[in-house]
Enzyme design. Structure first.
Site, PDB file in Angstrom:
ATOM      1  N   HIS A 102      49.674   8.223 -29.937  1.00 45.23           N
ATOM      2  CA  HIS A 102      50.944   8.976 -30.074  1.00 45.23           C
ATOM      3  C   HIS A 102      51.816   9.426 -29.084  1.00 45.23           C
ATOM      4  O   HIS A 102      53.104   9.239 -29.025  1.00 45.23           O
ATOM      5  CB  HIS A 102      50.710  10.457 -30.809  1.00 45.23           C
ATOM      6  CG  HIS A 102      51.513  11.478 -30.974  1.00 45.23           C
ATOM      7  ND1 HIS A 102      52.289  11.383 -32.362  1.00 45.23           N
ATOM      8  CD2 HIS A 102      52.017  12.430 -30.314  1.00 45.23           C
ATOM      9  CE1 HIS A 102      53.177  12.409 -32.258  1.00 45.23           C
ATOM     10  NE2 HIS A 102      53.226  13.035 -30.763  1.00 45.23           N
ATOM     11  N   GLU A 103      51.220   9.554 -27.831  1.00 42.96           N
ATOM     12  CA  GLU A 103      51.984   9.689 -26.674  1.00 42.96           C
ATOM     13  C   GLU A 103      52.551   8.476 -26.192  1.00 42.96           C
ATOM     14  O   GLU A 103      53.829   8.649 -25.452  1.00 42.96           O
ATOM     15  CB  GLU A 103      51.051  10.497 -25.584  1.00 42.96           C
ATOM     16  CG  GLU A 103      50.616  11.836 -25.984  1.00 42.96           C
ATOM     17  CD  GLU A 103      51.386  12.850 -26.427  1.00 42.96           C
ATOM     18  OE1 GLU A 103      52.613  12.754 -25.818  1.00 42.96           O
ATOM     19  OE2 GLU A 103      51.326  13.471 -27.139  1.00 42.96           O
ATOM     20  N   HIS A 106      55.901   8.198 -27.750  1.00 46.96           N
ATOM     21  CA  HIS A 106      56.906   8.853 -26.998  1.00 46.96           C
ATOM     22  C   HIS A 106      57.330   7.850 -25.893  1.00 46.96           C
ATOM     23  O   HIS A 106      58.795   7.895 -25.583  1.00 46.96           O
ATOM     24  CB  HIS A 106      56.291  10.137 -26.477  1.00 46.96           C
ATOM     25  CG  HIS A 106      56.277  11.204 -27.714  1.00 46.96           C
ATOM     26  ND1 HIS A 106      57.256  11.319 -28.619  1.00 46.96           N
ATOM     27  CD2 HIS A 106      55.253  11.960 -27.761  1.00 46.96           C
ATOM     28  CE1 HIS A 106      57.115  12.434 -29.424  1.00 46.96           C
ATOM     29  NE2 HIS A 106      55.683  12.646 -28.947  1.00 46.96           N
ATOM     30  N   HIS A 110      61.400   6.311 -25.489  1.00 49.17           N
ATOM     31  CA  HIS A 110      62.080   6.401 -24.131  1.00 49.17           C
ATOM     32  C   HIS A 110      62.628   5.329 -23.741  1.00 49.17           C
ATOM     33  O   HIS A 110      63.777   5.022 -23.416  1.00 49.17           O
ATOM     34  CB  HIS A 110      61.226   7.206 -23.076  1.00 49.17           C
ATOM     35  CG  HIS A 110      61.945   7.332 -21.829  1.00 49.17           C
ATOM     36  ND1 HIS A 110      61.281   7.449 -20.652  1.00 49.17           N
ATOM     37  CD2 HIS A 110      63.247   8.000 -21.811  1.00 49.17           C
ATOM     38  CE1 HIS A 110      62.180   7.753 -19.791  1.00 49.17           C
ATOM     39  NE2 HIS A 110      63.348   8.104 -20.304  1.00 49.17           N
TER      40      HIS A 110
END
Length: 235
Positions: A102-103, A106, A110
């Site tokens: 999940h991270e 991100h 980005h």
């Protein structure tokens, strides 16, 4: 309608928001706890999964760091650093791989210029300032005898708090998209078997509910402010 002295009926909205957040948090903690005891078939740790996902996406400039705490995992776009908590970094559970992926989602957002993430990042400073200055402005507005000045300060306070609410709302698509990317990568790469992906989906869905609860709570607080200041703004 008569209310007991010092009783503010709008507190009900605050209490509803608190209950919603508590339920979502309890659901998240229990779900993560359950699947943190389920080892993934490959024995891959959260850190291993994060590194493999980042490299698969061509992101070799994102650092992976260990951070203390439980579920303090996050991606910092300012330093291009992915930080994994105690419960994720060295864990081989399906829950850990889900959070790590999940991270990574991100980080991919980005790198690809995902618009909602850029909008959320731009809202961080104004949202933080807005949430801290909103009530002082509103309270100050009630001290002015001039209705024009009073309404001005109250409206500024409402606008400030609205920015904080907007931040919570914009956060939702960012988190949902990161989870969608995570599940897709974990399934397509074979890092997790199909049944493990289903377990991971439960963890990420529970995590998403905490953001939904946060947004709902913020909206209820904004509604309370509008109710409390309604008469003064209509003067």
């Amino acid at each position: 309608m008569y209310y007991p002295m010092y009783f503010d009926p709008t507190y009900i909205l605050v209490l509803i928001g608190v209950v919603i957040c508590l339920i979502a948090s309890a659901k998240m903690n229990s779900t993560f706890s359950r699947y943190s005891r389920v080892r993934n078939h490959s024995g891959m740790t959260g850190r291993d999964a994060a590194e493999q996902i980042l490299h698969r996406e061509g992101l070799y400039d994102v650092r992976i760091e260990h951070i203390s705490g439980n579920l303090t995992d996050h991606y910092d776009p300012r330093t291009r650093t992915l930080r994994l908590s105690d419960a994720t970094y060295n864990s081989t559970s399906v829950a850990a791989l889900g959070v790590a992926a999940h991270e990574c989602g991100h980080a991919v957002q980005h790198a690809t210029g995902y618009v909602p993430l850029k909008l959320r990042s731009s809202l961080v400073p104004v949202a933080n300032f807005g949430s801290s200055i909103a009530w002082p402005l509103i309270i100050l507005g009630f001290f002015f005898n001039s209705s024009t000045t009073s309404v001005l300060f109250i409206n500024l306070g409402i606008l400030a708090f609205s920015l904080a609410v907007l931040f919570q709302i914009v956060t939702l698509p960012v988190e949902f998209d990161a989870s969608h990317r995570a599940l897709k990568i974990l399934g397509n790469t074979g890092m997790l078997y199909e049944d493990e992906v289903r377990d991971t989906r439960k963890v990420l869905t529970a995590a998403a509910l905490t953001y939904v609860a946060g947004a709902a709570s913020a909206i209820l607080q904004l509604l309370r402010i509008l109710l409390l200041t309604g008469n003064r703004r209509n003067d």
